[in-house]
Design a protein around this motif. Structure first.
Motif, PDB file in Angstrom:
ATOM      1  N   ARG A 289      28.449  18.040 -50.601  1.00  0.00           N
ATOM      2  CA  ARG A 289      29.789  17.479 -50.788  1.00  0.00           C
ATOM      3  C   ARG A 289      30.337  16.862 -49.506  1.00  0.00           C
ATOM      4  O   ARG A 289      31.342  16.156 -49.527  1.00  0.00           O
ATOM      5  N   LEU A 290      29.674  17.150 -48.359  1.00  0.00           N
ATOM      6  CA  LEU A 290      30.111  16.591 -47.074  1.00  0.00           C
ATOM      7  C   LEU A 290      29.180  15.475 -46.597  1.00  0.00           C
ATOM      8  O   LEU A 290      29.246  15.076 -45.431  1.00  0.00           O
ATOM      9  N   TYR A 291      28.350  14.985 -47.487  1.00  0.00           N
ATOM     10  CA  TYR A 291      27.396  13.938 -47.113  1.00  0.00           C
ATOM     11  C   TYR A 291      28.128  12.723 -46.517  1.00  0.00           C
ATOM     12  O   TYR A 291      29.099  12.234 -47.083  1.00  0.00           O
ATOM     13  N   GLN A 292      27.666  12.280 -45.364  1.00  0.00           N
ATOM     14  CA  GLN A 292      28.202  11.149 -44.612  1.00  0.00           C
ATOM     15  C   GLN A 292      29.576  11.431 -43.977  1.00  0.00           C
ATOM     16  O   GLN A 292      30.218  10.521 -43.454  1.00  0.00           O
ATOM     17  N   LEU A 293      30.024  12.671 -43.982  1.00  0.00           N
ATOM     18  CA  LEU A 293      31.344  12.994 -43.425  1.00  0.00           C
ATOM     19  C   LEU A 293      31.268  13.831 -42.156  1.00  0.00           C
ATOM     20  O   LEU A 293      32.286  14.021 -41.483  1.00  0.00           O
TER      21      LEU A 293
ATOM     22  N   ASP B 246      41.596  16.110 -60.198  1.00  0.00           N
ATOM     23  CA  ASP B 246      40.341  16.553 -59.580  1.00  0.00           C
ATOM     24  C   ASP B 246      39.168  15.938 -60.335  1.00  0.00           C
ATOM     25  O   ASP B 246      39.037  16.111 -61.544  1.00  0.00           O
ATOM     26  N   ILE B 247      38.314  15.190 -59.615  1.00  0.00           N
ATOM     27  CA  ILE B 247      37.130  14.603 -60.244  1.00  0.00           C
ATOM     28  C   ILE B 247      35.855  15.056 -59.529  1.00  0.00           C
ATOM     29  O   ILE B 247      34.829  14.373 -59.564  1.00  0.00           O
ATOM     30  N   SER B 248      35.935  16.223 -58.858  1.00  0.00           N
ATOM     31  CA  SER B 248      34.788  16.696 -58.075  1.00  0.00           C
ATOM     32  C   SER B 248      33.562  16.946 -58.954  1.00  0.00           C
ATOM     33  O   SER B 248      32.429  16.827 -58.481  1.00  0.00           O
ATOM     34  N   ASP B 249      33.775  17.273 -60.227  1.00  0.00           N
ATOM     35  CA  ASP B 249      32.645  17.539 -61.111  1.00  0.00           C
ATOM     36  C   ASP B 249      31.846  16.281 -61.415  1.00  0.00           C
ATOM     37  O   ASP B 249      30.697  16.360 -61.878  1.00  0.00           O
ATOM     38  N   LEU B 250      32.402  15.096 -61.137  1.00  0.00           N
ATOM     39  CA  LEU B 250      31.687  13.840 -61.397  1.00  0.00           C
ATOM     40  C   LEU B 250      30.668  13.507 -60.301  1.00  0.00           C
ATOM     41  O   LEU B 250      29.832  12.619 -60.482  1.00  0.00           O
TER      42      LEU B 250
ATOM     43  N   PRO C  79      32.399  10.230 -50.109  1.00  0.00           N
ATOM     44  CA  PRO C  79      32.582  10.784 -51.454  1.00  0.00           C
ATOM     45  C   PRO C  79      34.060  10.834 -51.807  1.00  0.00           C
ATOM     46  O   PRO C  79      34.922  10.883 -50.939  1.00  0.00           O
ATOM     47  N   VAL C  80      34.365  10.824 -53.087  1.00  0.00           N
ATOM     48  CA  VAL C  80      35.736  10.977 -53.576  1.00  0.00           C
ATOM     49  C   VAL C  80      35.735  12.098 -54.602  1.00  0.00           C
ATOM     50  O   VAL C  80      35.004  12.047 -55.593  1.00  0.00           O
ATOM     51  N   ARG C  81      36.537  13.125 -54.341  1.00  0.00           N
ATOM     52  CA  ARG C  81      36.590  14.278 -55.225  1.00  0.00           C
ATOM     53  C   ARG C  81      37.950  14.439 -55.901  1.00  0.00           C
ATOM     54  O   ARG C  81      38.111  15.299 -56.755  1.00  0.00           O
ATOM     55  N   LYS C  82      38.930  13.623 -55.476  1.00  0.00           N
ATOM     56  CA  LYS C  82      40.276  13.771 -56.023  1.00  0.00           C
ATOM     57  C   LYS C  82      40.952  12.416 -56.050  1.00  0.00           C
ATOM     58  O   LYS C  82      40.774  11.599 -55.153  1.00  0.00           O
TER      59      LYS C  82
END
Length: 621
Positions: free
Chosen positions: A253-257, A164-168, A118-121
């Motif tokens: 938010r930690l999927y695959q991490l 910050d693009i975590s809301d996407l 995932p990319v949140r920022k």
């Protein structure tokens, strides 16, 4: 003692105290993640694009450039022209920005690929020391070949641009791309320090169920604690009531991490009089496997420090070196393992131990460091900042720090065990002097090596006996095959062969050299008659170590061992309220019934579950 305020020291011994815990986890650690690959469509003669994904955001120096900006005012430094620089420089392009800082198509482009995450920022960082940055640029996020998000920025005026693009909720990205269309200064090329955004999360008191730290600088193994190398360990248990640690939870938010080798930085803090919290780090660790029971509300893992990672990497480029100090040898090993100068500390005492013939056969980096520690009677461990420390035999006694006093009000139980296994009054150290033989054959191919027409083949050879010096490789039984490159090591060589003919051909590889062999070994002994009378003869023979070659070093080792272990010691085992600022090798003074005693801290087990307790072991001074 870790540098803390007097307010911290007062609060930690108060009758009522409030302890806080904090854990930082880097879920995308570029040091570990070997899937990360960086590519650019242009690069200056000296440029290090891989550094844009190492989470270091500031250049080491103000690097000079032939763009007209370099002036001899003492603030500029020449760029680090080396394969693996110790310094941070980042990606420098070749295209020169035109009028107004504009670039023409094709624009300077940076691409980073990695396993799905995932990319949140979003983050783009220019050169803060040269005060340069991208003004107009485009960022594209890809899932395989499909663009899942695009960001176009015009008129940026910040050296460090972050969004910050975590809301996407962008959960699957395999590639990020940066195209720079306008630079802050015309007549200059792009300079990007960081682009890959790591995912770091902070867990505080409500998230933390348990932290346990085990740190030690001496390992009890039933014998004398010498040549110590120890990996510190942390156990953490975090709340999983919201199920974010569940590996199958694709909405997390930690999927695959949630994987092995995530970097963990735990902290303990004390609440001060003004209700603020002063934090103390417990170290830098890398997680093992994660345990996430479906029927429980927690997730747990154990982490080991960087020395444990060195157990899995190999020091394979050792050549035979003459008259090199243990200090320089340790630097060579650590830098080959990928550590930067800021990530290790070596005691100057090791500069005094010069080895006539130094070499290593292919060996784990950790084992090579252990051999060095044994040869200097030192210790190797990682401190609270994650820095690997190599201390000499006299380091702990040479310090002049004030002892930290632990009163009877602050401990629960104290014992002074006598460890009979750590008494030795007759010490034996055998020298391992090396001398070269005459030149002789040390390798010959068992069968012909085939090389196709016009092809180049690389072969690794291993000498029949080692170490070898002054080696030369030659070819037999061939007409058109030649040696185009060869790298010599103590244990063998890497040889590149090229067939210049028009048909496949074979050859025999032969290597000749001088073998270093142990000749004239001496048995050095030191003993203490009084201790032998009191305790009986207790002999200790140091294991063979090829770095111990001279009588001078052998006798120094034997004398040091005898003085340290000839008499029984009443060391310390203490259960107490704990102080997270207390460090390994610190001097402590413990209040006792019949007078105070002083010790050096050799081991600590610190546990936090909302409150704080500690078990500390010390060596009697």
């Amino acid at each position: 003692m870790y540098a803390v305020s007097q307010s911290f020291l007062d609060a930690v011994i108060a009758g009522k105290r409030r302890i806080h815990g904090k854990v930082l986890i880097d879920w995308t650690d570029t040091f570990i993640d070997q899937s990360i690959e960086v590519s650019v469509n242009e690069g200056d003669n000296i440029s290090y694009p891989q550094q844009v994904a190492d989470n270091i955001k500031v250049p080491s120096k103000k690097w000079a450039s032939l763009d007209g900006s370099w002036i001899l005012d003492g603030t500029y430094s020449l760029a680090p022209d080396e394969e693996n620089p110790k310094y941070q420089m980042g990606w420098w392009g070749t295209s020169i920005a035109g009028v107004g800082g504009l670039f023409s198509n094709p624009y300077p482009t940076l691409i980073i690929t990695f396993f799905s995450r995932p990319v949140r920022k979003l983050e783009v960082i220019g050169d803060s020391l040269r005060q340069e940055w991208p003004v107009d640029f485009v960022i594209n996020l890809y899932d395989e070949s499909t663009i899942v998000h695009s960001e176009s920025i015009i008129g940026n005026d910040q050296i460090e641009w972050v969004k910050d693009i975590s809301d996407l909720q962008i959960l699957s990205v395999t590639k990020i791309e940066l195209q720079i269309k306008k630079w802050s200064h015309e007549g200059k090329q792009v300079k990007i320090l960081e682009f890959f955004t790591s995912i770091q999360e902070e867990y505080l008191a409500d998230d933390i169920m348990f932290i346990s730290l085990l740190e030690e600088r001496e390992v009890a193994n039933g014998s004398l604690p010498i040549g110590n190398i120890s990996s510190n360990e942390v156990d953490i248990k975090l709340s999983n009531i919201d199920r974010i640690f569940d590996a199958e939870n694709s909405t997390s938010r930690l999927y695959q991490l949630i994987k092995k080798n995530r970097r963990i930085k735990p902290f303990l803090g004390i609440e001060l009089h003004d209700k603020s919290v002063e934090w103390v780090p417990l170290g830098v660790f890398y997680s093992g496997d994660w345990n996430v029971p479906e029927t429980e509300i927690w997730a747990s893992t154990s982490g080991r420090d960087r020395l444990e990672l060195l157990r899995g990497t190999t020091f394979s480029i050792s050549q035979v070196l003459q008259n090199i100090s243990l200090y320089d040898l340790a630097v060579m090993i650590l830098e080959h393992a990928g550590l930067k100068e800021s990530e290790y500390w070596i005691d100057d005492e090791l500069k005094d131990d010069v080895i006539p013939w130094s070499y290593f056969n292919p060996v784990r980096h950790r084992e090579a460091l252990r051999k060095i520690a044994e040869a200097c009677l030192g210790q190797v461990y990682a401190d609270r900042e994650g820095v690997i420390r190599i201390e000499g035999a006299s380091f702990i006694e040479s310090r002049t720090t004030e002892a930290y006093v632990i009163t009877r009000d602050n401990y629960i139980n104290r014992s002074r065990p006598t460890n009979s296994s750590q008494i030795a009054n007759y010490i034996v150290v055998n020298t391992q002097p090396l001398k070269p033989t005459e030149i002789q054959e040390v390798y010959r191919s068992n069968e012909p090596v085939l090389v196709g027409a016009g092809d180049t083949k690389s072969i690794t050879i291993f000498y029949s006996d080692k170490p070898v010096i002054e080696a030369t490789v030659s070819l037999e039984e061939t007409t058109n095959i030649i040696i185009t490159d060869v790298s010599y090591y103590s244990w063998g060589a890497n040889v590149s062969l090229t067939n210049q003919g028009i048909t496949e051909e074979s050859c025999i590889i032969v290597a000749n050299g001088k073998i270093l062999k142990i000749q004239g070994s001496e048995r050095i002994t030191e003993s203490d008659p009084e201790s032998i009378i009191d305790n009986g003869r207790l002999e200790f023979e140091l294991p063979a170590n090829h770095l111990i070659q001279t009588e001078e070093i052998s006798r120094k080792i034997a004398s040091k061992l005898l003085s340290s272990f000839k008499d029984p010691r009443r060391d310390l085992s203490l259960d107490w309220r704990g102080n997270p600022a207390l460090l390994l090798a610190d001097e402590i003074e413990v209040e006792e019934r019949y007078g105070n005693s002083k010790f050096y801290v050799t081991r600590q087990n610190i546990e936090y579950d909302g409150g704080l307790t500690a078990q500390t072991e010390g060596r009697k001074i």
